[in-house]
Scaffold this active site. Structure first.
Site: not given
Length: 249
Positions: A69, A148
């Site tokens: 990510g 996240d």
């Protein structure tokens, strides 16, 4: 986004043309391309100088650091010239963001001959396809920087650190390798620490070891999210975990 003129000198991409929502659903069908096995992966597209087709496969270096990510690639860009002999790969699921980082790396290579050949990015869902790219014990570092938080309880299963995924990470990270986690969300920090501490193949590194790690300053401040937290004078919660060696290894 503006079209690319292949004959023009490479320019750094402008981030405003590549903005996308902060996170993506990892359970959606993103129509990704991935190799059948790590042995089927053609790394020459990502590292054309270091993994050229002219170099026998068994003599090519392998990716050792994975930024999961990776966002807009700040960590990769900062670390690449510091560790030119280490292949590092960013994995990012968002299309526009991946394209931005790709163009950024291409431009940095052209503007700095001989540099940034050791870093690349691929659009990928790391929750599903890591086994298609990495062999057992291949990685020495994995980075999970400002992931996240998936605040809602029903979405905790989508967090990038979980019991199931840690079993995979333990497979890919060699004994002595390090997992780096950082977030500005205390609840997520506690979640990641709890799960990593509960896993038998990881042990938390001490504060003294964290302070001595030369990569940690980059973990704190290289990413866009890290810089945003600094501007907002927010907190950053860091935790490093070392892969434990088993008797069988």
């Amino acid at each position: 986004m503006p079209p690319v003129d292949p004959s023009a000198p490479a320019k750094l991409p402008q981030k405003r043309f590549f903005r996308q929502r902060a996170h993506a659903n990892p359970f959606s069908d993103h129509r990704l391309e991935y190799p059948l096995t790590p042995a089927h992966m053609d790394w020459s597209k990502h590292y054309p100088e270091l993994c050229s087709a002219a170099i026998p496969r068994d003599q090519q270096p392998k990716v050792e650091w994975a930024d999961i990510g990776c966002g807009y690639g700040g960590l990769l860009i900062d670390l690449a010239p510091q560790y030119p002999d280490t292949l590092m790969l960013g994995m990012e699921i968002r299309t526009k963001v991946q394209e931005y980082v790709h163009r950024r790396i291409v431009a940095m290579r052209e503007q700095n001959p001989g540099q940034y050949q050791n870093t690349s990015i691929i659009r990928m869902n790391a929750m599903k396809f890591l086994p298609n790219f990495f062999e057992k014990g291949q990685l020495s570092k994995m980075f999970f920087l400002f992931p996240d938080p998936h605040f809602k309880t029903r979405k905790h299963k989508a967090r990038i650190v979980s019991n199931t995924l840690l079993a995979e990470y333990a497979y890919f990270v060699r004994p002595g390798g390090i997992i780096y986690t950082i977030t500005d969300v205390r609840d997520l920090h506690e979640w990641m620490v709890e799960h990593l501490e509960a896993h038998p193949l990881f042990e938390r590194m001490s504060k003294e070891e964290e302070d001595a790690d030369p990569v940690v300053p980059f973990v704190y401040s290289s990413t866009e999210e890290g810089k945003k937290v600094e501007r907002n004078k927010g907190d950053k919660f860091l935790a490093l975990f070392r892969r434990i060696e088993t008797p069988e290894e």
